[in-house]
Design an enzyme around this catalytic site. Structure first.
Site, PDB file in Angstrom:
ATOM      1  CD  GLU A  69      12.195 -11.633  -6.073  1.00  0.00           C
ATOM      2  OE1 GLU A  69      11.142 -11.357  -5.202  1.00  0.00           O
ATOM      3  OE2 GLU A  69      13.225 -11.397  -5.825  1.00  0.00           O
ATOM      4  CD1 TRP A 125       0.351  -5.981  -2.862  1.00  0.00           C
ATOM      5  CD2 TRP A 125       0.015  -6.906  -1.009  1.00  0.00           C
ATOM      6  NE1 TRP A 125       1.004  -7.407  -2.756  1.00  0.00           N
ATOM      7  CE2 TRP A 125       0.374  -7.655  -1.447  1.00  0.00           C
ATOM      8  CE3 TRP A 125      -0.714  -7.016   0.471  1.00  0.00           C
ATOM      9  CZ2 TRP A 125       0.762  -8.807  -0.995  1.00  0.00           C
ATOM     10  CZ3 TRP A 125      -0.263  -8.230   1.043  1.00  0.00           C
ATOM     11  CH2 TRP A 125       0.391  -9.255   0.366  1.00  0.00           C
ATOM     12  CE  LYS A 184      16.045 -11.596  -6.228  1.00  0.00           C
ATOM     13  NZ  LYS A 184      16.298 -10.600  -4.966  1.00  0.00           N
ATOM     14  CG  ASN A 225       0.477   0.680   4.621  1.00  0.00           C
ATOM     15  OD1 ASN A 225       0.180  -0.613   4.491  1.00  0.00           O
ATOM     16  ND2 ASN A 225       1.765   1.172   4.594  1.00  0.00           N
ATOM     17  N   GLY A 226      -2.189  -0.941   6.451  1.00  0.00           N
ATOM     18  CA  GLY A 226      -2.152  -1.494   7.720  1.00  0.00           C
ATOM     19  C   GLY A 226      -3.302  -2.503   7.943  1.00  0.00           C
ATOM     20  CG  HIS A 235      21.336 -36.011   1.509  1.00  0.00           C
ATOM     21  ND1 HIS A 235      21.373 -37.102   2.386  1.00  0.00           N
ATOM     22  CD2 HIS A 235      22.382 -35.299   1.518  1.00  0.00           C
ATOM     23  CE1 HIS A 235      22.743 -37.242   2.651  1.00  0.00           C
ATOM     24  NE2 HIS A 235      23.439 -36.393   2.063  1.00  0.00           N
ATOM     25  CB  CYS A 277      -0.980  -0.097   1.187  1.00  0.00           C
ATOM     26  SG  CYS A 277      -2.175  -1.070   1.479  1.00  0.00           S
ATOM     27  NE  ARG A 315       4.814   1.627   0.129  1.00  0.00           N
ATOM     28  CZ  ARG A 315       5.460   1.522   1.298  1.00  0.00           C
ATOM     29  NH1 ARG A 315       6.653   1.974   1.220  1.00  0.00           N
ATOM     30  NH2 ARG A 315       5.145   1.082   2.422  1.00  0.00           N
ATOM     31  CE  LYS A 372      12.720  -2.922  -2.832  1.00  0.00           C
ATOM     32  NZ  LYS A 372      13.297  -3.968  -3.400  1.00  0.00           N
ATOM     33  CD  GLU A 377      18.937 -12.671  -3.301  1.00  0.00           C
ATOM     34  OE1 GLU A 377      18.093 -13.411  -2.488  1.00  0.00           O
ATOM     35  OE2 GLU A 377      18.670 -11.837  -3.847  1.00  0.00           O
TER      36      GLU A 377
HETATM   37  C1  F6R Z   1      13.198 -10.338  -2.907  1.00  0.00           C
HETATM   38  C2  F6R Z   1      12.937  -9.485  -1.774  1.00  0.00           C
HETATM   39  C3  F6R Z   1      12.354  -9.481  -0.519  1.00  0.00           C
HETATM   40  C4  F6R Z   1      12.945  -8.784   0.371  1.00  0.00           C
HETATM   41  C5  F6R Z   1      11.983  -9.147   1.889  1.00  0.00           C
HETATM   42  C6  F6R Z   1      12.657  -8.342   2.970  1.00  0.00           C
HETATM   43  O1  F6R Z   1      13.861  -9.753  -3.870  1.00  0.00           O
HETATM   44  O2  F6R Z   1      12.987  -8.085  -2.189  1.00  0.00           O
HETATM   45  O3  F6R Z   1      12.408 -11.130  -0.186  1.00  0.00           O
HETATM   46  O4  F6R Z   1      14.318  -9.040   0.783  1.00  0.00           O
HETATM   47  O5  F6R Z   1      10.894  -8.683   1.668  1.00  0.00           O
HETATM   48  O6  F6R Z   1      12.745  -6.945   2.583  1.00  0.00           O
HETATM   49  P1  F6R Z   1      13.551  -5.890   3.685  1.00  0.00           P
HETATM   50  O7  F6R Z   1      14.874  -6.013   3.363  1.00  0.00           O
HETATM   51  O8  F6R Z   1      13.207  -4.658   3.079  1.00  0.00           O
HETATM   52  O9  F6R Z   1      13.328  -6.183   5.182  1.00  0.00           O
END
Ligand code: F6R
Length: 615
Positions: A489, A74, A486, A98-99, A505, A2, A27, A610, A482
């Site tokens: 997502e 969102w 990536k 937002n919340g 395993h 949001c 976001r 985000k 990681e």
């Molecule tokens: C993946 C991604 C998320 C953030 C996670 C934590 O690309 O961006 O997995 O890493 O939501 O976010 P922060 O670092 O802002 O606490």
């Protein structure tokens, strides 16, 4: 998650609000809307879907007015739809939020009994009704918002306008971020700085429980009871162009290419080669404090959690302190063993992630000292910390984290050297060698970018895969995790990251020609091929023996690994603990080009936000 933006001043604000919302798109959202107060009273325009849908509606008739609030939603309570989009209005009051309001069912029921009719499935709409009821008692807007908030349990960043108070925004914050922007003859509010960066760099980050009345002339901060608060402003050093694409097709691509600069900014001014030591402004760690530490507890989510797994390796290797790394969402509910000899490190790009913040509070309430590794200055986690180590990545707009990850690794490395020096596990000479290595990293990162064409070709070749496995050992294991995150997502390809030694395993059962495997196989160091390298060569053979197709990331000059791979991407070599900063780059570029080739929404992948400010 949001986005809120608000304006009060001398300009027509509908387009300005939409521009602000565009800067908050990263976001994550599924509907958008705005409410504008003008001579004709309150106008609310909302639309499900992308901002372009809202703009199409606005093109039919732009609401005129110089006070307004906008929102990207969102969905949590109620599906994405025009009706559930914010602002929610009732009797001349409009609200964006937002919340999550935890007692909304209860409140809805009692309001319903009093004759209120609701037009959405959201928890937010309740605010508009509660505030309106307070105003019916003859209270002004600030008093009415306070009255409504007294009835509500939950989290919120809230912005409210009323047609009885043209030229006024009332805002309040509890657990969701809100920042006030100070302009000339105008003022702003937003969920995040990029929304207002084109207009001002003077901001005030609101604290928990803060309440503010914003007019074009100024901002008055109080607590919920109405007691005045002093909230100093700060000038932020992000520039508006830092939040633009600068010729790149996507923010993610721009941010991948910004990593050498971001790393330089994160390292610069913090280390002295001569002294073989690190100086971390904002971290008040000294020998006495560090000697009594019995463990370090790291909490983080997602990509920040992957960075933390590498951080553990760095700290344990260089400072010889036991380190535990927990997913923040698990840590906070597991009765963790924490005491005053624990240093809790919260790692978060946004500094607002609800689970990370909750875990950090939990650890600190059990006596731990709290150190934050954050990118956003003044964010909630940074504000609550005893020590803050900022990464200087600059604004990260692409939902998929890239430069935040590599700068977090650099921050961890500096922290590990500092702890090692304070504990005496590193001599000045050893410190010097490590620091020389990190100073070289930005240049090596630039060198990896030169392989982008090769990486793009590999990405196109494998872009039709349905599943993909990432394998790594030692420092490369978190990179495998990681890389898989990536890819899944942004391209929606199912991907798994595995420690290569675990393959036998279980996951080996999946391997066939339809399951490509990306193997992170650099040599262990410039001096020796090393045990991780030797072992992963064996893992590559195992994959090939089962008909698997290998994409290998290997050290420049290595001839063994490329021979075994269908696509091979070379990397410059550095200190093994710093190698993840280098080796993650091809995985980022690979995921980016796969996703771009498949035509997905790279910067705003479906269902993702985000900054995850709710649990
Ligand atoms: C993946 C991604 C998320 C953030 C996670 C934590 O690309 O961006 O997995 O890493 O939501 O976010 P922060 O670092 O802002 O606490």
């Amino acid at each position: 998650m949001c986005g809120i933006v608000g304006y009060v001043g001398d300009e027509e604000c509908a387009n300005l609000l939409v521009e602000g919302l565009r800067k908050l798109e990263y976001r994550g959202y599924d509907s958008a809307g705005l409410a504008v107060l003008g001579e004709k009273g309150l106008s609310v325009v909302r639309a499900k879907g992308k901002l372009s849908n809202l703009e199409a509606r606005l093109a039919e008739a732009v609401p005129r007015g110089k006070t307004g609030i906008g929102h990207t939603r969102w969905a949590t309570h109620g599906k994405p739809s025009d009706e559930n989009a914010h602002p929610h209005s009732y009797g001349g009051v409009a609200v964006v939020h937002n919340g999550i309001i935890e007692n909304h069912l209860e409140l809805k029921e009692s309001l319903g009994k009093a004759g209120h009719k609701f037009s959405s499935e959201t928890d937010t709409e309740i605010f508009a009704h509660l505030i309106h009821d307070e105003m019916q008692k003859g209270l002004d807007l600030p008093q009415s918002v306070r009255g409504a908030l007294r009835n509500v349990k939950g989290t919120y960043a809230l912005a409210v306008v009323s047609d009885e108070h043209p030229g006024m925004l009332v805002v309040s914050k509890n657990a969701s971020p809100l920042v006030v922007g100070l302009g000339e003859g105008c003022n702003f509010v937003a969920s995040d700085v990029p929304a207002i960066l084109a207009h001002t760099r003077d901001v005030i980050y609101m604290e928990e429980g803060d309440f503010a009345v914003i007019t074009r002339k100024g901002v008055e901060f109080t607590d919920l009871a109405g007691a005045k608060l002093a909230r100093p402003s700060r000038r932020i050093d992000w520039t508006p162009t830092m939040a633009e694409k600068n010729g790149h097709k996507h923010f993610m691509h721009k941010e991948i290419h910004e990593q050498a600069r971001a790393l330089t900014d994160t390292i610069r001014g913090r280390a002295s080669i001569e002294e073989g030591d690190v100086f971390l402004d904002g971290c008040h760690l000294d020998t006495k404090l560090v000697q009594k530490l019995t463990k370090i507890q790291i909490v983080a989510c997602g990509t920040s959690w992957h960075a933390s797994l590498t951080g553990k390796l760095m700290i344990e290797t260089l400072a010889r302190i036991p380190v535990e790394v927990d997913l923040a969402s698990e840590f906070r509910y597991r009765e963790p063993l924490i005491d005053k000899n624990t240093l809790c490190v919260a790692v978060s790009q946004s500094g607002e992630t609800a689970d990370t913040l909750g875990s950090f509070r939990e650890a600190r309430s059990r006596g731990a000292r709290g150190l934050a590794i954050c990118n956003v200055v003044g964010s909630a986690i940074a504000r609550e910390a005893d020590d803050v180590l900022y990464t200087h990545a600059g604004p990260e707009i692409g939902v998929a984290s890239t430069k935040a990850f590599t700068t977090q690794l650099a921050a961890f490395f500096l922290l590990a050297v500092r702890l090692g020096r304070l504990r005496g596990t590193l001599t000045p000479e050893q410190g010097r060698r490590h620091l020389e290595a990190i100073f070289e990293v930005p240049m090596l990162v630039e060198r990896v970018m030169k392989y982008e064409d090769l990486i793009r070709q590999a990405a196109y070749k494998f872009s039709h895969a349905r599943d993909l496995l990432f394998l790594g050992r030692g420092p490369q294991y978190p990179v495998a995790l990681e890389g898989a995150l990536k890819l899944k997502e942004i391209s929606y390809i199912h991907a798994e990251g595995y420690a290569a030694g675990e393959m036998k395993h279980g996951p080996i059962a999946l391997i066939d020609e339809d399951m490509p495997v990306m193997v992170l196989a650099p040599r262990d160091s410039a001096e020796e091929a090393g045990v991780n390298y030797e072992k992963i060569l064996g893992n590559i053979q195992e994959v090939r023996a089962r008909g698997g197709r290998v994409i290998a990331i290997h050290s420049e000059g290595d001839t063994k690994v490329p021979q075994l791979a269908e696509a091979a991407i070379p990397l410059p070599q550095t200190n093994p603990l710093l190698m993840p900063i280098i080796s993650v780059i091809p995985t980022q570029l690979f995921s980016y080009h796969v996703a771009d080739h498949r035509g997905t929404d790279v910067d705003q992948p479906r269902n993702l936000a985000k900054s995850v400010t709710v649990e």
